[in-house]
Scaffold this motif. Structure first.
Motif, PDB file in Angstrom:
ATOM      1  N   VAL A  39       0.829  -1.213   0.000  1.00 23.09           N
ATOM      2  CA  VAL A  39       0.000   0.000   0.000  1.00 23.09           C
ATOM      3  C   VAL A  39       0.863   1.263   0.000  1.00 23.09           C
ATOM      4  CG1 VAL A  39      -1.518   1.420   1.453  1.00 23.09           C
ATOM      5  CG2 VAL A  39      -2.083  -0.976   1.011  1.00 23.09           C
ATOM      6  N   HIS A  77      -7.979   1.078   4.285  1.00 20.23           N
ATOM      7  CA  HIS A  77      -8.781   1.452   3.117  1.00 20.23           C
ATOM      8  C   HIS A  77      -8.155   0.905   1.836  1.00 20.23           C
ATOM      9  CE1 HIS A  77     -11.190   4.343   0.607  1.00 20.23           C
ATOM     10  NE2 HIS A  77     -10.132   4.216  -0.185  1.00 20.23           N
ATOM     11  N   HIS A  78      -6.860   1.168   1.668  1.00 15.64           N
ATOM     12  CA  HIS A  78      -6.208   0.789   0.411  1.00 15.64           C
ATOM     13  C   HIS A  78      -5.899  -0.705   0.335  1.00 15.64           C
ATOM     14  CE1 HIS A  78      -5.933   4.745  -1.392  1.00 15.64           C
ATOM     15  NE2 HIS A  78      -5.766   5.199  -0.152  1.00 15.64           N
ATOM     16  N   LEU A 134       1.180   4.368  -2.630  1.00 12.30           N
ATOM     17  CA  LEU A 134       0.786   5.736  -2.299  1.00 12.30           C
ATOM     18  C   LEU A 134       1.961   6.712  -2.306  1.00 12.30           C
ATOM     19  CD1 LEU A 134      -1.780   5.176   0.620  1.00 12.30           C
ATOM     20  CD2 LEU A 134      -2.264   5.578  -1.797  1.00 12.30           C
ATOM     21  N   GLY A 182      -9.489   7.244   2.887  1.00 15.51           N
ATOM     22  CA  GLY A 182      -8.313   6.706   2.202  1.00 15.51           C
ATOM     23  C   GLY A 182      -7.417   7.804   1.668  1.00 15.51           C
ATOM     24  N   LYS A 219      -9.006  -2.115  -0.936  1.00 18.58           N
ATOM     25  CA  LYS A 219      -9.187  -1.774  -2.342  1.00 18.58           C
ATOM     26  C   LYS A 219      -8.281  -2.644  -3.236  1.00 18.58           C
ATOM     27  CE  LYS A 219      -9.559   2.693  -4.594  1.00 18.58           C
ATOM     28  NZ  LYS A 219      -9.305   4.126  -4.311  1.00 18.58           N
TER      29      LYS A 219
END
Ligand SMILES: [Zn+2]
Length: 281
Positions: free
Chosen positions: A87, A206-207, A91, A267, A210
């Motif tokens: 993640v 959150h990620h 990001l 997120g 996802k």
């Protein structure tokens, strides 16, 4: 959380065999709780050298069953660390330098000083390593009443959040503030720092969901319950029966839940500026 068969991070130093020979017994529930509270409230190993903590009681070798359980937990923690790498690489790109996770038993030497299992998991900016004694699982389950694998994942993600704060210069900023303000004022900043780490744990959740779709039905509840269980107000009430807000260093249960949730729902890393939140001043 779904994790079996997933990639295990290789950024792991396994010091379980050298840091202690078994699980500490004795000391009792009270001793453990007092040390835990000391960790969550007072001693912030991410910025202060830890006092030498002698493990309480005597060591016992792990039984085959305990050994297997410990190994399972080690695997779980390595997968969670792998999830955080995936993640945060996505990001932050190349700005994300992966931290190392140190697994230990009973006591460990870090660049932030000597730590005992009862300190709970912590991040040391001095060596950019996360330290976890897997027996903390039991602390969460039994003494903090925050069971569940995702409760543990939240704790790991929170420590990784401190690593991100190190990478983006927040840790250094905090060290400067520490020189400039008194203790009460500094505690406010400490709360902002901790709540931001909770927020970052939420962003990670959150990620992860996802990217990998690994959350199961009660996972977020487990994390929120854990955030609630380790709020300063609740820990203080349990330890001395009353609450002293100016001595808070991690935030109340409600605040911890709020910021984790905010990270999870949005997120969006830009929404986590706890330092600019007027309600925390
Ligand atoms: Zn923290």
């Amino acid at each position: 959380m779904l994790w079996k068969g997933q990639r295990e991070s290789t950024n792991v130093e396994d010091r379980r065999k050298i840091s202690g020979k078994g699980v500490a017994v004795g000391g009792g529930v009270i001793g453990v709780i007092i040390l835990l509270i000391n960790f969550f409230l007072g001693g912030d190993p991410s910025s202060v050298p830890l006092p030498q903590q002698v493990p309480s009681g005597q060591s016992q070798p792990l039984s085959a069953e305990e050994e297997a359980l410990d190994e399972e937990r080690a695997k779980f923690v390595k997968v969670v660390l792998g999830y955080t790498e995936d993640v945060w690489k996505q990001l932050m790109g190349d700005r994300y330098q992966e931290p190392t996770l140190v697994l230990f038993r009973e006591t460990v030497q870090s660049a932030c000083g000597m730590a005992g299992a009862a300190s709970g998991p912590f991040y040391c900016p001095g060596d950019q390593k996360l330290y976890i004694d897997l027996s903390f699982y039991e602390e969460m389950q039994n003494h903090l009443r925050a069971p569940g694998d995702f409760a543990m994942a939240y704790v790991i993600a929170h420590e990784v959040g401190h690593h991100i704060q190190y990478l983006n210069g927040t840790t250094e900023k905090m060290a400067r503030i520490r020189q400039q303000v008194g203790e009460e004022e500094y505690n406010k900043y400490s709360v902002m720092l901790e709540l931001q780490a909770d927020f970052l744990a939420g962003v990670w959740a959150h990620h992860t969901q996802k990217m990998k779709n690994v959350l199961e039905e009660n996972d977020i509840e487990e994390a929120l319950n854990a955030a609630n269980a380790i709020g300063d107000d609740r820990l203080q009430k349990e330890s001395r029966g009353y609450v002293v807000p100016e001595s808070f260093t991690h935030g109340t249960s409600q605040q911890r839940v709020y910021w984790f949730k905010k990270g999870f729902e949005t997120g969006d890393i830009k929404q986590g500026n706890t330092f600019d939140d007027p309600s925390l001043r």
